[in-house]
Write an enzyme that holds these catalytic residues in place. Structure first.
Site, PDB file in Angstrom:
ATOM      1  N   HIS A   1       2.221   1.264  -4.053  1.00 25.55           N
ATOM      2  CA  HIS A   1       2.017   2.580  -3.459  1.00 25.55           C
ATOM      3  C   HIS A   1       0.751   2.598  -2.600  1.00 25.55           C
ATOM      4  CE1 HIS A   1       2.732   6.866  -3.252  1.00 25.55           C
ATOM      5  NE2 HIS A   1       1.491   7.135  -3.622  1.00 25.55           N
TER       6      HIS A   1
ATOM      7  N   SER B   1       1.240   9.233   0.634  1.00 27.62           N
ATOM      8  CA  SER B   1       1.703   9.875  -0.597  1.00 27.62           C
ATOM      9  C   SER B   1       1.903  11.383  -0.373  1.00 27.62           C
ATOM     10  CB  SER B   1       0.711   9.585  -1.727  1.00 27.62           C
ATOM     11  OG  SER B   1       1.282   9.886  -2.979  1.00 27.62           O
TER      12      SER B   1
ATOM     13  N   GLU C   1       7.383   0.197  -5.350  1.00 27.83           N
ATOM     14  CA  GLU C   1       6.944   1.533  -5.766  1.00 27.83           C
ATOM     15  C   GLU C   1       8.089   2.480  -6.100  1.00 27.83           C
ATOM     16  OE1 GLU C   1       5.234   4.218  -2.796  1.00 27.83           O
ATOM     17  OE2 GLU C   1       5.102   2.478  -1.473  1.00 27.83           O
TER      18      GLU C   1
END
Length: 296
Positions: A267, A143, A237
């Protein structure tokens, strides 16, 4: 949808409220990550990098002392820690037979963009100062950590610092302007990221900076000259489209890049490797990439 995937999909909703204050969110995240298992053979040690920064080493029984996976945790640059990601980090290290190092970089809003990126690059310079061979170092992150992974490679290139052997970007958050179509087409399908929350988090981190600056959003960066990169992303995602855009940009710039899109996955799904077979497979493939780029 099978049972384990549903559990993973519900995990963040069970523990986190993205309407909470940043202080509350950090507490909630620490509680959530503490529920995720860490293998009993993992050895970990906290170390001081400088007066402001600490890091954590982890290693499994078959980790090679001279090979390092430098991992950068996610959390929108506003929450998270190496300890919270210890299970994911250590299993990735095991897959590559590398010990791991993760930096406890400073977070926004107390330390907004670009300070976390500078802290993370400081961690890489520290590894080089310790004498680690950059050809035996791989950078990885999920991320926001995927954003920082790419930025670290760009910093090394632009500052004439020896490059690591490669990078692994897991569900990378690299479009802080949210220009990608999947912020809309996956809205409500992605159980972890939603457009309203991610816009607020980006604003906290950027503190008024332009989200289209290349160092804020690497999909706008010139990425020529980077080492091999492996991108892992879930089909469900919201950040899917930026992974696709970055992969195309990197390929057009002559970067050796691999993209793997996992159907139905969410995710940072490797975080749930203990329950998701796809998570375990992704960790294994990341290990194969590490061995390939370090020629081991």
């Amino acid at each position: 949808m099978y049972k384990e995937l549903q559990i993973a999909r519900d995990y963040f909703k069970t523990y986190l409220s993205f309407d909470a204050t940043i202080e509350e969110l950090r507490i909630q995240a620490d509680i959530m990550y503490a529920t995720l298992p860490v293998a009993s053979d993992i050895v970990f040690e906290t170390v001081q990098i400088d007066k402001n920064l600490k890091g954590e080493w982890t290693s499994s029984s078959d980790a090679r002392e001279d090979y390092v996976l430098y991992y950068i945790h996610g959390g929108a640059f506003i929450f998270g820690s190496p300890a919270g990601h210890r299970g994911e980090i250590s299993e990735l290290g095991r897959a590559g037979k590398m010990k791991t190092f993760a930096i406890d970089y400073r977070l926004a809003p107390e330390h907004p963009f670009p300070q976390p990126l500078e802290d993370i690059f400081t961690g890489y310079l520290w590894l080089l100062e310790l004498g680690y061979d950059p050809s035996k170092i791989v950078i990885a992150g999920d991320s926001a950590g995927g954003n920082a992974t790419i930025n670290l490679l760009l910093f090394a290139r632009d500052r004439k610092v020896p490059m690591p052997s490669g990078g692994i970007a897991i569900s990378p958050w690299i479009d802080l302007a949210q220009t990608g179509e999947t912020y809309h087409t996956r809205e409500g399908l992605d159980p972890i990221v939603n457009l309203s929350a991610i816009q607020k988090q980006a604003a906290v981190y950027l503190d008024g900076a332009d989200p289209k600056l290349p160092s804020a959003s690497p999909i706008f960066a010139d990425v020529h000259g980077l080492p091999p990169i492996y991108v892992i992303v879930g089909e469900a995602e919201e950040m899917l489209s930026e992974a696709l855009t970055f992969t195309r940009n990197a390929a057009m710039a002559g970067v050796h890049i691999q993209l793997e899109i996992w159907p139905m996955m969410i995710h940072n799904f490797p975080l749930w490797h203990s329950m998701l077979p796809e998570g375990r497979d992704a960790v294994k493939k990341a290990g194969e990439f590490m061995k390939q780029v370090t020629n081991s």
